[in-house]
Design a protein around this motif. Sequence first.
Motif, PDB file in Angstrom:
ATOM      1  N   LEU A   1      21.641  32.465 -29.780  1.00 43.70           N
ATOM      2  CA  LEU A   1      20.402  32.924 -30.400  1.00 43.70           C
ATOM      3  C   LEU A   1      20.674  34.024 -31.415  1.00 43.70           C
TER       4      LEU A   1
ATOM      5  N   GLU B   1      21.575  28.843 -34.097  1.00 42.90           N
ATOM      6  CA  GLU B   1      20.823  27.590 -34.075  1.00 42.90           C
ATOM      7  C   GLU B   1      20.563  27.075 -35.488  1.00 42.90           C
TER       8      GLU B   1
ATOM      9  N   SER C   1      15.564  26.698 -25.988  1.00 45.87           N
ATOM     10  CA  SER C   1      16.639  27.541 -26.505  1.00 45.87           C
ATOM     11  C   SER C   1      17.439  28.209 -25.396  1.00 45.87           C
TER      12      SER C   1
ATOM     13  N   GLU D   1       9.623  26.068 -26.746  1.00 41.66           N
ATOM     14  CA  GLU D   1      10.596  27.076 -27.161  1.00 41.66           C
ATOM     15  C   GLU D   1      11.590  27.407 -26.054  1.00 41.66           C
TER      16      GLU D   1
ATOM     17  N   SER E   1      15.656  25.240 -30.919  1.00 42.35           N
ATOM     18  CA  SER E   1      14.762  26.402 -30.860  1.00 42.35           C
ATOM     19  C   SER E   1      13.363  26.066 -30.381  1.00 42.35           C
TER      20      SER E   1
END
Length: 495
Positions: free
Chosen positions: A306, A315, A116, A113, A106
């Motif tokens: 996600l 995750e 992800s 970020e 993540s």
Amino acid sequence: MNSKEEQHDKHPRWLLDLARVINDPGYDRWQSMVTATGGCAHPVHLTGESAIVDAGTGEILHSYRTADEPSGHLLIACGNRRASVCPACSQVYQADTFHLIRAGLSGGKGTPETVSGHPRVFLTLTAPSFGPVHTRRDKDGTVRACRPRNRDKRCVHDLPAGCHSRHERHDDRLGQPICPDCYDYTGAVLWQAHAGALWHRFTLEVRRTLASESGMSRRTFNRHVRVSFAKVAEYQRRGLVHFHAVVRLDGPDGSTQTPPDWADHDLLVRAIPPAVQRVTVTTPASDLGRRALTWGDQLDIRPILLDQAADGLSERAVAGYIAKYATKGAEASGTVDHRLSCPNCGGRGRLTLLAACGRCHGTGLKPGLHLDALPVTEHARRMIRTCWELGARPEFADLRLRPWAHMLGFRGHFSTKSRRFSTTLGDIRQARTDHRAAEARQRHGLPTLGDATTLVLGHWRFAGTGYSPGEAIMAEHIRQRVATTRLIATEREDE
């Protein structure tokens, strides 16, 4: 008999020691030190002193001495990752591993970020079969029998080839061979000893296969795509490990760079099965024969998503799963959590070619240990004995099977990751240490951590480990209290 002796006869030693601990004038300070370790089960005792000094004038701004402590020493957490050894420290290790894996999925802890959005899967690699074992063939909680296809089939030892019982989840027979004499213990131990090498070969082979599927040479592929891994080993009830891993595709610079559009999820999923099938490790030459070791037929590849409601793994779930097994050992398969080999000779039984080890008298075992008396399952005992027998052979000396007999031959790292996957455990621990040091400086009105105007000088000595019986009882009570507080805090964060 005087009154004191009569009192000792009435009360067990642990109760008398518990009363001594609670009524000791320094109990509050001891309690605060144990709380600072999280209730560590085997703390390290240190003696010594430290001082924060003004670098320009030499003035001592703050000092600490263990001589001023009621107990005369400072308690430091042992840091053991295994839950069976120290529940408190293993909880910290589990939390650190969770954040390490979560950062690679993540972002955070220095990882952007945008990671992800990279193609990634959750992969499970298993060991092959070395003989039928009692098992549950379900994933939904349904209890089923581990029966063979042919109910009348029997093995060469005239035992049923399968079991017709319905096993509950905690049945002690689960994982045990249906016929121990048919089970290939030699093959199982040798596979276990080479499991780390099989994983390494897989990481190489999957890169080759990705390049081939992309129509490139491996060198050209590496200029466009980097493959990152994080994995953990989990013991099955049959005593063999399987690996849970995150496999992720990055740009050539790692997690900070998105891979090309053609390096997508489908390419990754397509490349893994043939790579697994091609991995082979050959055992050393022996009169027992050479074996070509491979992965088992069971292969599970699942997307990491996600959206927690989608058909895949979130995750957070993947990070929690890997972190959970990072603190487990072989004890889940019915063995012990400590080494059996003599520390003096490393299990060899000899110090030199001509001189036997005087401490173990040539057995290679820790003094006082006997394999037949170990508190383990019969299957684990056979695995341990096979490690001991194969470990005496010169062709398997490099496998160090005797020192790793308590792990049933597995000598690899439980939890590993590739360099660019995310942050490191060392960085996470250093950040925690710096945070605590900064809090302490603020509390004492000292310059901030990293201020070039101060120096930290210290001298420490090892002074022992562990607790007295009464201290151990109170430390466990403190650990449970700390664990409950952390659990409540975590639940509030998730709301």
